[in-house]
Design an enzyme around this catalytic site. Sequence first.
Site, PDB file in Angstrom:
ATOM      1  CE  LYS A  21      32.503 -25.373 -14.877  1.00 28.62           C
ATOM      2  NZ  LYS A  21      32.769 -24.026 -14.375  1.00 28.62           N
ATOM      3  CB  CYS A  78      24.552 -21.039  -8.708  1.00 28.04           C
ATOM      4  SG  CYS A  78      25.311 -21.412  -7.111  1.00 28.04           S
ATOM      5  CG  ASP A 106      29.935 -27.329   7.472  1.00 30.24           C
ATOM      6  OD1 ASP A 106      30.166 -26.797   6.370  1.00 30.24           O
ATOM      7  OD2 ASP A 106      28.890 -27.980   7.719  1.00 30.24           O
ATOM      8  CE  LYS A 136      26.481 -15.149  -7.485  1.00 26.94           C
ATOM      9  NZ  LYS A 136      27.578 -15.709  -8.255  1.00 26.94           N
ATOM     10  NE  ARG A 162      25.891 -28.415  -5.274  1.00 27.27           N
ATOM     11  CZ  ARG A 162      26.383 -27.457  -4.475  1.00 27.27           C
ATOM     12  NH1 ARG A 162      25.684 -27.038  -3.440  1.00 27.27           N
ATOM     13  NH2 ARG A 162      27.577 -26.939  -4.704  1.00 27.27           N
TER      14      ARG A 162
END
Length: 433
Positions: free
Chosen positions: A317, A257, A30, A201, A324
């Site tokens: 959730k 997303c 990373d 997707k 985010r």
Amino acid sequence: MNILIFGAGYVGLCTGATLCHLGNNITFYDVDATKILSLQNGKVPIFEPDLTDILQKEYNIQYTAEAKQAIEKAQIIFVCVPTPQNNDGSANLTYLFAAINQIIDANTIGKKIIVIKSTVPIGTNHIIGQMIKNVNYGNELFLASNPEFLREGNAIYDSFNPDRIVIGYKEEFVKDTMLELYDTINCPKICVDNTTAETIKYASNAFLATKISFINMFSQICDKLGGDVNEVANAMGLDSRIGPQFLNAGIGYGGSCFSKDIASLMYTCKHNNINSNILKGTVEINNSQTDHIINKLKMQLGDLNQKNIVILGLTFKPNTDDLRDAPSIKLINELLAQGANVKVHDPVAGISFKNIIPQVKIAEECTRIDHTILTITHDADAIMLVTEWDVYKKLNWERIKCSMRRGLLFDCRNALDAQKMRNLGLEYFGVGI
Ligand code: NAD
Ligand code: UGA
């Protein structure tokens, strides 16, 4: 196989943990050296059930902030870097192309497959294919598209039990290697060209978000005209052509997303003269759901100025610490703008939320959850349940009601038993019920 994961975030860590458990050697790389250091010290930077367990138990895992050596020994490189939203709605591919260039510049020898797991706009794999082809040793680097469908909060379960695995490929050798990698995972494997894989997707995320907005539109209809949206969803879902999932009405979808992927898909449609009004409707209904709930609150409380509102649940959730695009952020900003005093609780994300909206007061942590919640409900005019964490379903609601100035309970997720709450004397309101 020796696998390198580029990007140790949600998708990277869960993918690596799963592939390690299946018997591969995993190296995580990373650009964020602090994240790598913390992982090396056994500290997993995200809250995701079972993830820490696997990462701590598996031996064949390494973490590094030095890419070159890791690229050299890898047979497969999974790219799991962010693809956030630009101001114009398009996907920001800076991180993705930086990762690809790093792999190309490493100038290593031997066959390697670069697997794109990040969600990328339709056509991106084609561009990456050109980037790889344009280098002298390009024939050693191959490309696969392998979009990810995991849900946060269920990520490890989803990784081991996916509904399907999608593999985009050009060369047979790539398809065979990917099928071998996922051999022990029992689910349909859909092998298609890279563009189809990218499209699957976007189509999946857009459809799921649309399903949520669809039922939320009906929640507004039920609130205005009567009817119970839970019963509507239940009966609709029994039709096998519709299916029961993603028909829970609430405060709208959030998360890292859905919004950005729909924006990116709409951008793609716009630039190709394709009508994407169905997506526009999905976004508009999602945006209107918070206003709808605030209007319902105001019908009970009138002016919100100086009203004491308690928010239970901040993450987008349950079972994740991810804030985010969480609906709680928009809701709380609106409540504060209208002069309300806001106190909040979340089982995992309270402290990080303070960095987003510092004006809120966070519940004081006590040994028992009921006592923690009571530190913010004293004199409350209303409680709004925004994230349906299990702990909230088991609270001592009777005691909580007694601590409040007025016993209004707004269940923004239709997660509590309405009749039980009303029997306790709470003025219970759900969404579309
Ligand atoms: P994330 O922000 O949690 O993690 C991404 C990581 O990549 C970060 O740690 C960042 O430091 C690192 N990074 C950035 N540039 C890098 C580079 N050049 N080299 C190495 N590391 C780099 O992101 P995420 O939520 O895991 O999402 C990653 C991708 O997967 C996105 O395209 C997203 O749309 C997609 N996706 C996410 C989910 C999800 O549930 N979060 C599910 C399916 C697909
Ligand atoms: C979603 C998809 O479900 C994954 O398949 C996908 O891989 C992922 O996006 C991604 O591409 O990032 P995730 O965002 O983790 O996963 O969580 P979901 O369970 O889809 O929930 C998204 C939002 O929709 C949450 O805010 C949730 O509360 C809301 N939601 C979900 C509803 O309001 N109603 C529902 O019926 C279902």
